[in-house]
Design a protein around this motif. Structure first.
Motif, PDB file in Angstrom:
ATOM      1  N   SER A  85       1.018  -1.135   0.066  1.00 11.68           N
ATOM      2  CA  SER A  85       0.029  -0.112   0.062  1.00 11.68           C
ATOM      3  C   SER A  85       0.781   1.247   0.158  1.00 11.68           C
ATOM      4  O   SER A  85       2.157   1.169   0.229  1.00 11.68           O
ATOM      5  CB  SER A  85      -0.831   0.081   1.191  1.00 11.68           C
ATOM      6  N   THR A  87       0.613   3.524   2.191  1.00 15.27           N
ATOM      7  CA  THR A  87       0.954   3.677   3.776  1.00 15.27           C
ATOM      8  C   THR A  87       2.302   3.109   3.947  1.00 15.27           C
ATOM      9  O   THR A  87       3.101   3.540   4.517  1.00 15.27           O
ATOM     10  CB  THR A  87      -0.231   3.295   4.314  1.00 15.27           C
ATOM     11  N   GLN A 193      -2.908  10.082  -5.097  1.00 10.36           N
ATOM     12  CA  GLN A 193      -4.255  10.453  -6.046  1.00 10.36           C
ATOM     13  C   GLN A 193      -3.890  11.309  -7.193  1.00 10.36           C
ATOM     14  O   GLN A 193      -4.805  11.671  -8.071  1.00 10.36           O
ATOM     15  CB  GLN A 193      -4.896  11.401  -5.010  1.00 10.36           C
ATOM     16  N   THR A 213      -0.566   4.309  -4.764  1.00  7.40           N
ATOM     17  CA  THR A 213      -1.329   3.002  -4.328  1.00  7.40           C
ATOM     18  C   THR A 213      -1.810   2.541  -5.672  1.00  7.40           C
ATOM     19  O   THR A 213      -1.604   3.114  -6.498  1.00  7.40           O
ATOM     20  CB  THR A 213      -2.363   3.284  -3.293  1.00  7.40           C
TER      21      THR A 213
END
Ligand SMILES: Cc1ncc(COP(=O)(O)O)c(C=O)c1O
Length: 395
Positions: A85, A87, A193, A213
């Motif tokens: 991911s 994160t 994003q 991601t």
């Protein structure tokens, strides 16, 4: 430029897009058929022959995933690490650094919650402090004031989210990158994003790290992400705490050779079906061409914003001169439960962006939540018009 035939083909390749108005690519997008097929076929083969034999058989296909990611980001395959991911990629970067009391991280108020959680932990454990990149009245970075912050605060690291989850604004990561290079400060960009909806060139940004991601605008499988690491950062010998025996050589009792590629940010154990599925998603996206995708997305985003402005009383909550396809909407008469059931009823797929995930941004805007629509290149103008007509009935 994508033609209507191109869009028709892309829609045919995307089984999930035909029976709904899917505007949630900023959440978790729809993959193309071949991504899912690749994952399923790989898993079936793995079940018959075991993980290691299957992994070895498809080693060159796995290597292609790095080539596709590098092509998209404008870097070299050895600078790419695949992770579970964004994160995970992000905190592996943070784990390479030795923070001391008084160190400053310069970031933006629009950064992602997981990044703020990491900073909060660094504050509690190492007494670091945070400072926010100064902005103009229109929300762009005030570069003169930011230059002053670099000279006065001597930040240990600069960390900026390119496109925030709660707002469509595209932050000027290139201008900040120039300052990071001038002042020789490590620069971490969250491209979660932006990559896949906009052209993102890591060399032009001048970042040391960029995390991303798979499931959002890249249309990859869930449980995937990647990290770009610059050669400068690689030669600084920054090693994440997660590095394992796959990339490390144990040379003597207390000496380890960690290697000089981004692979030290990976772990040996991971899902190969996901990696190959993600590789297929990247290949598909590169085949369509990110410049084409960005141009078409701009048309979609402008159409949706203009339609909402002219045909509804709903407020557009994204402010700034450079906006992307994260479109957040609110009206003071909206009631969350009513709004979500109306959207569900009309088969509109969306997310709710909440203050608890974007506290600083939403506190400034004075709202607790907003509807988030994020059209992507498999959507059509006709779908947007349908959604605008539905939104016009909704307050
Ligand atoms: C800007 C931004 N950064 C990071 C993340 C975290 O991504 P992941 O869920 O893959 O860790 C998100 C997820 O929504 C995001 O929008």
């Amino acid at each position: 430029m994508l033609s209507s035939q191109d869009i028709a083909k892309i829609r045919k390749d995307t089984p999930g897009c035909s029976d709904k108005l899917f505007f949630n690519s900023a959440g978790s997008s729809l993959p193309v058929r071949e991504v899912v097929d690749r994952q399923i076929n790989y898993l079936q083969e793995e079940a018959l022959f075991g993980g290691y034999k299957t992994m070895a058989k498809y080693a060159s296909e796995a290597a292609e995933a790095y080539v596709e990611a590098a092509k998209l980001l404008g870097c070299e395959p050895h600078q790419v690490a695949f992770c579970e991911s964004a994160t995970v990629a992000y905190y592996r970067v943070i784990s390479t650094m030795r923070f001391e009391m008084g160190d400053v991280i310069l970031t933006s108020e629009l950064d992602y919650i997981s990044n703020f959680i990491v900073f909060d932990q660094l504050r509690r454990k190492h007494n670091i402090s945070l400072a926010f990149l100064k902005k103009d009245v229109d929300g762009s970075f005030d570069l003169e004031a930011v230059r002053k912050q670099f000279t006065e605060l001597h930040p240990k690291m600069v960390a900026v989210t390119h496109v925030p989850t709660s707002s469509g604004v595209v932050q000027d990561v290139i201008a900040i990158g120039k300052l990071c290079n001038e002042f020789e400060v490590l620069y971490l960009v969250d491209g979660c994003q932006s990559v896949g909806q906009l052209e993102v060139d890591v060399k032009a940004i001048g970042c040391d790290f960029l995390s991303c991601t798979g499931r959002k605008f890249l249309r990859g499988p869930r449980g995937t992400g990647f990290l770009y690491v610059s050669d400068r950062a690689l030669t600084m010998n920054l090693v994440p705490i997660s590095a394992d025996g796959d990339t490390t050589i144990w040379q003597s009792a207390d000496e380890f050779e960690y290697g000089n590629t981004a692979k030290k940010f990976e772990t040996f154990e991971r899902s190969y079906s996901n990696l190959l599925g993600f590789g297929a998603a990247l290949k598909y996206l590169n085949g369509v061409g990110i410049k084409n995708i960005e141009a078409y997305n701009t048309t979609l985003g402008n159409h949706l914003r203009n339609g909402i402005k002219s045909k509804t009383e709903i407020l557009l909550m994204d402010h700034g001169s450079n906006l992307s396809n994260i479109i957040t909407l609110y009206h003071p008469n909206f009631q969350l439960e009513k709004v979500t059931s109306q959207l569900d009823e009309h088969q509109i797929y969306y997310s709710i962006a909440r203050k608890s995930m974007a506290f600083l941004d939403f506190a400034q805007k004075g709202v607790d939540w907003a509807i988030r629509l994020s059209p992507h290149y498999f959507n059509t103008i006709e779908e947007l018009d349908e959604a605008i007509d539905i939104l016009a009935t909704m307050h």
